[in-house]
Design a protein around this motif. Structure first.
Motif, PDB file in Angstrom:
ATOM      1  N   LEU A  34      14.253  61.414  10.859  1.00  0.00           N
ATOM      2  CA  LEU A  34      13.976  62.231   9.809  1.00  0.00           C
ATOM      3  C   LEU A  34      15.069  61.590   8.827  1.00  0.00           C
ATOM      4  O   LEU A  34      15.011  62.262   7.747  1.00  0.00           O
ATOM      5  CB  LEU A  34      14.436  63.658   9.973  1.00  0.00           C
ATOM      6  CG  LEU A  34      13.232  64.469  11.130  1.00  0.00           C
ATOM      7  CD1 LEU A  34      13.968  65.847  11.445  1.00  0.00           C
ATOM      8  CD2 LEU A  34      12.059  64.428  10.395  1.00  0.00           C
ATOM      9  N   GLY A  35      15.941  60.732   9.051  1.00  0.00           N
ATOM     10  CA  GLY A  35      16.852  60.001   7.907  1.00  0.00           C
ATOM     11  C   GLY A  35      18.107  60.766   8.142  1.00  0.00           C
ATOM     12  O   GLY A  35      18.819  60.571   6.552  1.00  0.00           O
ATOM     13  N   PHE A  36      18.506  61.600   8.706  1.00  0.00           N
ATOM     14  CA  PHE A  36      19.819  62.358   8.735  1.00  0.00           C
ATOM     15  C   PHE A  36      20.972  61.761   9.585  1.00  0.00           C
ATOM     16  O   PHE A  36      22.118  62.048   9.499  1.00  0.00           O
ATOM     17  CB  PHE A  36      19.760  63.615   9.093  1.00  0.00           C
ATOM     18  CG  PHE A  36      18.920  64.761   8.433  1.00  0.00           C
ATOM     19  CD1 PHE A  36      19.422  65.089   7.074  1.00  0.00           C
ATOM     20  CD2 PHE A  36      17.628  64.915   8.750  1.00  0.00           C
ATOM     21  CE1 PHE A  36      18.661  65.873   6.218  1.00  0.00           C
ATOM     22  CE2 PHE A  36      16.762  65.704   7.621  1.00  0.00           C
ATOM     23  CZ  PHE A  36      17.202  66.086   6.588  1.00  0.00           C
ATOM     24  N   TYR A  37      20.367  60.633  10.563  1.00  0.00           N
ATOM     25  CA  TYR A  37      21.490  60.165  11.379  1.00  0.00           C
ATOM     26  C   TYR A  37      21.021  58.733  11.540  1.00  0.00           C
ATOM     27  O   TYR A  37      19.916  58.255  11.772  1.00  0.00           O
ATOM     28  CB  TYR A  37      21.413  60.750  12.827  1.00  0.00           C
ATOM     29  CG  TYR A  37      22.339  60.272  13.919  1.00  0.00           C
ATOM     30  CD1 TYR A  37      23.674  60.545  14.040  1.00  0.00           C
ATOM     31  CD2 TYR A  37      21.772  59.295  14.885  1.00  0.00           C
ATOM     32  CE1 TYR A  37      24.486  59.966  14.785  1.00  0.00           C
ATOM     33  CE2 TYR A  37      22.575  58.992  15.921  1.00  0.00           C
ATOM     34  CZ  TYR A  37      24.022  59.306  15.889  1.00  0.00           C
ATOM     35  OH  TYR A  37      24.976  58.814  16.482  1.00  0.00           O
ATOM     36  N   SER A  38      22.343  57.896  11.377  1.00  0.00           N
ATOM     37  CA  SER A  38      22.027  56.308  11.722  1.00  0.00           C
ATOM     38  C   SER A  38      23.052  55.382  12.476  1.00  0.00           C
ATOM     39  O   SER A  38      23.266  54.536  12.222  1.00  0.00           O
ATOM     40  CB  SER A  38      22.094  55.865  10.236  1.00  0.00           C
ATOM     41  OG  SER A  38      23.270  55.755   9.411  1.00  0.00           O
ATOM     42  N   ASP A  39      23.775  56.329  13.128  1.00  0.00           N
ATOM     43  CA  ASP A  39      24.978  55.710  13.853  1.00  0.00           C
ATOM     44  C   ASP A  39      24.762  55.291  15.321  1.00  0.00           C
ATOM     45  O   ASP A  39      25.666  55.046  16.015  1.00  0.00           O
ATOM     46  CB  ASP A  39      25.994  56.827  13.785  1.00  0.00           C
ATOM     47  CG  ASP A  39      27.624  56.273  14.236  1.00  0.00           C
ATOM     48  OD1 ASP A  39      27.775  55.267  13.711  1.00  0.00           O
ATOM     49  OD2 ASP A  39      28.229  56.881  15.089  1.00  0.00           O
ATOM     50  N   GLY A  40      23.478  55.158  15.806  1.00  0.00           N
ATOM     51  CA  GLY A  40      23.220  54.772  17.142  1.00  0.00           C
ATOM     52  C   GLY A  40      23.081  55.833  18.064  1.00  0.00           C
ATOM     53  O   GLY A  40      23.797  56.678  18.102  1.00  0.00           O
ATOM     54  N   VAL A  41      22.029  55.721  18.949  1.00  0.00           N
ATOM     55  CA  VAL A  41      21.516  56.961  20.118  1.00  0.00           C
ATOM     56  C   VAL A  41      22.423  56.494  21.186  1.00  0.00           C
ATOM     57  O   VAL A  41      21.997  55.553  21.965  1.00  0.00           O
ATOM     58  CB  VAL A  41      20.184  56.793  20.083  1.00  0.00           C
ATOM     59  CG1 VAL A  41      19.791  57.776  21.220  1.00  0.00           C
ATOM     60  CG2 VAL A  41      19.303  57.215  18.804  1.00  0.00           C
ATOM     61  N   ASP A  42      23.495  57.300  21.482  1.00  0.00           N
ATOM     62  CA  ASP A  42      24.183  57.057  22.713  1.00  0.00           C
ATOM     63  C   ASP A  42      24.252  58.066  23.514  1.00  0.00           C
ATOM     64  O   ASP A  42      24.845  58.038  24.664  1.00  0.00           O
ATOM     65  CB  ASP A  42      25.657  56.413  22.215  1.00  0.00           C
ATOM     66  CG  ASP A  42      26.374  57.565  21.450  1.00  0.00           C
ATOM     67  OD1 ASP A  42      25.654  58.549  21.035  1.00  0.00           O
ATOM     68  OD2 ASP A  42      27.275  57.178  20.963  1.00  0.00           O
ATOM     69  N   GLY A  43      23.660  59.335  23.284  1.00  0.00           N
ATOM     70  CA  GLY A  43      23.707  60.379  24.167  1.00  0.00           C
ATOM     71  C   GLY A  43      25.163  61.175  24.234  1.00  0.00           C
ATOM     72  O   GLY A  43      25.358  62.058  24.839  1.00  0.00           O
ATOM     73  N   VAL A  44      25.983  60.896  23.137  1.00  0.00           N
ATOM     74  CA  VAL A  44      27.194  61.436  22.958  1.00  0.00           C
ATOM     75  C   VAL A  44      27.351  62.410  21.768  1.00  0.00           C
ATOM     76  O   VAL A  44      27.035  61.686  20.519  1.00  0.00           O
ATOM     77  CB  VAL A  44      28.379  60.530  22.965  1.00  0.00           C
ATOM     78  CG1 VAL A  44      29.645  61.297  22.826  1.00  0.00           C
ATOM     79  CG2 VAL A  44      28.300  59.611  24.342  1.00  0.00           C
ATOM     80  N   PHE A  45      27.545  63.636  21.694  1.00  0.00           N
ATOM     81  CA  PHE A  45      27.388  64.327  20.358  1.00  0.00           C
ATOM     82  C   PHE A  45      28.772  64.200  20.037  1.00  0.00           C
ATOM     83  O   PHE A  45      30.021  65.152  20.343  1.00  0.00           O
ATOM     84  CB  PHE A  45      27.016  65.933  20.888  1.00  0.00           C
ATOM     85  CG  PHE A  45      26.939  66.656  19.897  1.00  0.00           C
ATOM     86  CD1 PHE A  45      27.449  66.944  18.506  1.00  0.00           C
ATOM     87  CD2 PHE A  45      25.467  67.543  19.783  1.00  0.00           C
ATOM     88  CE1 PHE A  45      27.229  67.830  17.636  1.00  0.00           C
ATOM     89  CE2 PHE A  45      25.209  68.340  18.666  1.00  0.00           C
ATOM     90  CZ  PHE A  45      25.948  68.407  17.569  1.00  0.00           C
ATOM     91  N   GLY A  46      29.247  63.340  19.194  1.00  0.00           N
ATOM     92  CA  GLY A  46      30.244  63.272  18.461  1.00  0.00           C
ATOM     93  C   GLY A  46      30.527  63.751  16.914  1.00  0.00           C
ATOM     94  O   GLY A  46      29.488  64.550  16.587  1.00  0.00           O
ATOM     95  N   GLU A  47      31.411  63.175  16.374  1.00  0.00           N
ATOM     96  CA  GLU A  47      31.604  63.362  14.897  1.00  0.00           C
ATOM     97  C   GLU A  47      30.506  63.212  13.960  1.00  0.00           C
ATOM     98  O   GLU A  47      30.062  63.936  13.111  1.00  0.00           O
ATOM     99  CB  GLU A  47      33.076  62.756  14.208  1.00  0.00           C
ATOM    100  CG  GLU A  47      33.340  63.380  12.815  1.00  0.00           C
ATOM    101  CD  GLU A  47      34.419  62.496  12.337  1.00  0.00           C
ATOM    102  OE1 GLU A  47      34.978  63.052  11.144  1.00  0.00           O
ATOM    103  OE2 GLU A  47      35.090  61.931  13.232  1.00  0.00           O
ATOM    104  N   GLN A  48      29.816  61.893  14.110  1.00  0.00           N
ATOM    105  CA  GLN A  48      28.805  61.461  13.318  1.00  0.00           C
ATOM    106  C   GLN A  48      27.398  62.597  13.558  1.00  0.00           C
ATOM    107  O   GLN A  48      26.723  62.766  12.667  1.00  0.00           O
ATOM    108  CB  GLN A  48      28.430  60.039  13.400  1.00  0.00           C
ATOM    109  CG  GLN A  48      29.512  59.273  13.007  1.00  0.00           C
ATOM    110  CD  GLN A  48      30.036  59.305  11.750  1.00  0.00           C
ATOM    111  OE1 GLN A  48      29.059  59.428  10.662  1.00  0.00           O
ATOM    112  NE2 GLN A  48      31.234  59.133  11.170  1.00  0.00           N
TER     113      GLN A  48
END
Length: 238
Positions: free
Chosen positions: A191-205
């Motif tokens: 949807l264009g809201f996230y671009s930091d990589g899919v790693d399965g960790v709910f972090g700051e980004q």
């Protein structure tokens, strides 16, 4: 003879049958046990029609046929011999001729005169009531009549398949890990809201991306993915 007058014509008289009604002779052979001929078929058929015989109509004069004949003879007041003679035939086929019936005019008669037949006396006319009635013990048993309606096979009922249960997704917030977080990150990325990589960790980004999504969809911007956030996220991702 005066002119214009025709000479008298003599018409032949039409003979009438005898005024009394009497049975006509039956030209059928005597029958007994062991006979095999078409007349046995006729005998079995009329006995079955009258209710005295319930065996096979096979043209074979066997013991079943003999017994049926004997019962008929007994009810009809005849000698119970079990053998069919002219007397028994005449009771089975009581043919009579109504009195006063004219004979057919011969082919040589040029001017046949049809005589008016005398009225028929109902008491002398043959009817079904003149036939002997078999006793109840000798009649073929009637099939039982059921008062209940016939059984009807149940019609399979078509049921609507239940709607699939809604997937219960957990509430996610910063620090969560696992495949569900990967799904969240993938949806946000598409949807264009996230671009930091899919790693399965709910972090700051991931938290920042969730808040942006909530703000864009008029949700409470708390960075926590609850039922309301999941509902819009999944609907927009379809």
């Amino acid at each position: 003879m005066s002119p214009g007058t025709l000479p008298p014509v003599a018409f032949p008289s039409v003979p009438l049958l005898a005024q009394n009604s009497s049975p006509l002779p039956v030209a059928r052979p005597d029958l007994s046990v062991g006979d095999r001929r078409p007349e046995v078929v006729e005998l079995q058929a009329v006995l079955q029609l009258l209710g005295f015989y319930d065996g096979a109509i096979d043209g074979i004069y066997g013991e079943t046929t003999r017994s049926s004949v004997a019962i008929f003879q007994q009810i009809a007041g005849l000698d119970t011999t079990g053998t069919v003679t002219a007397t028994t035939w005449n009771r089975l086929f009581p043919a009579t001729v109504p009195p006063g019936t004219p004979l057919a005019a011969s082919s040589g008669s040029r001017n046949p005169v049809a005589a008016n037949p005398a009225p028929v006396d109902p008491s002398t006319a043959p009817s079904a009531a003149t036939f002997p009635v078999p006793p109840s013990s000798s009649r073929p048993p009637s099939p039982p009549v059921s008062s209940s309606p016939p059984a009807v096979s149940p019609v399979p009922r078509t049921t609507t398949a239940p709607a699939p249960a809604e997937v219960s997704l957990p509430v996610l917030k910063e620090g969560a890990r696992g495949s569900v977080v990967e799904q969240l990150q993938t949806q946000l990325d598409q949807l264009g809201f996230y671009s930091d990589g899919v790693d399965g960790v709910f972090g700051e980004q991931t938290t920042i991306a969730v808040k942006k999504f909530q703000e864009a969809n008029d949700l409470e911007k708390d960075g926590v993915v609850g039922p309301a956030t999941w509902a819009i996220l999944l609907r927009r991702g379809q």
